[in-house]
Design a protein around this motif. Structure first.
Motif, PDB file in Angstrom:
ATOM      1  N   GLU A  26       0.829  -1.202   0.000  1.00  0.00           N
ATOM      2  CA  GLU A  26       0.000   0.000   0.000  1.00  0.00           C
ATOM      3  C   GLU A  26       0.865   1.253   0.000  1.00  0.00           C
ATOM      4  N   HIS A  53       2.106   1.744  -3.526  1.00  0.00           N
ATOM      5  CA  HIS A  53       1.030   2.237  -4.389  1.00  0.00           C
ATOM      6  C   HIS A  53       0.712   3.705  -4.091  1.00  0.00           C
ATOM      7  N   LYS A  54       0.799   4.097  -2.828  1.00  0.00           N
ATOM      8  CA  LYS A  54       0.587   5.502  -2.496  1.00  0.00           C
ATOM      9  C   LYS A  54       1.655   6.366  -3.167  1.00  0.00           C
ATOM     10  N   LEU A  70       3.168   5.671  -5.924  1.00  0.00           N
ATOM     11  CA  LEU A  70       2.816   5.748  -7.343  1.00  0.00           C
ATOM     12  C   LEU A  70       1.755   6.810  -7.580  1.00  0.00           C
ATOM     13  N   ASN A  71       0.756   6.848  -6.710  1.00  0.00           N
ATOM     14  CA  ASN A  71      -0.280   7.880  -6.844  1.00  0.00           C
ATOM     15  C   ASN A  71       0.319   9.269  -6.707  1.00  0.00           C
TER      16      ASN A  71
END
Length: 115
Positions: free
Chosen positions: A69, A72-73, A75-76
């Motif tokens: 997670e 992925h954060k 990446l955002n």
């Protein structure tokens, strides 16, 4: 309970026994030869293992979703609300991957240079 009903009925016992069978088959164990735990290194770059106030080595587990997670954060945050093409996406992902690998190496590899 207060009515005298058993805690486990026949169906609950069957489910519990199935879970125990899965545990005995190794379905809930770490993969053979793969260590899910590593010792934390101190933040001072010395390569020494970090210890708690009792002198015990601190360990961390790579199992679970927190790291995924967090990645992925990142990446955002890298893309934000940008609408980019394939070429720019490749460039941004390569940069993000490089920074992630470098930061991970700083944390986990003794003597790795801090930039």
């Amino acid at each position: 309970d207060k009515k005298g009903n058993p805690l486990f009925n026949a169906e609950a016992w069957a489910r519990a026994n199935n879970i125990l069978k899965e545990i005995l088959r190794g379905y809930y164990s770490d993969p053979p030869g793969v260590s899910m735990y590593t010792k934390k290194l101190r933040d001072d770059g010395s390569g020494l293992v970090k210890t708690n106030k009792f002198g015990m080595d601190e360990i961390e587990c790579c199992r679970g979703t927190n790291r995924v997670e967090a990645f992925h954060k990142n990446l955002n945050n890298t893309f934000g609300s940008w609408h980019v093409g394939v070429g720019m996406t490749e460039v941004l992902l390569a940069e993000r991957r490089h920074r992630h690998n470098h930061n991970t190496s700083e944390r986990r590899r003794a003597g790795f240079p801090r930039i």
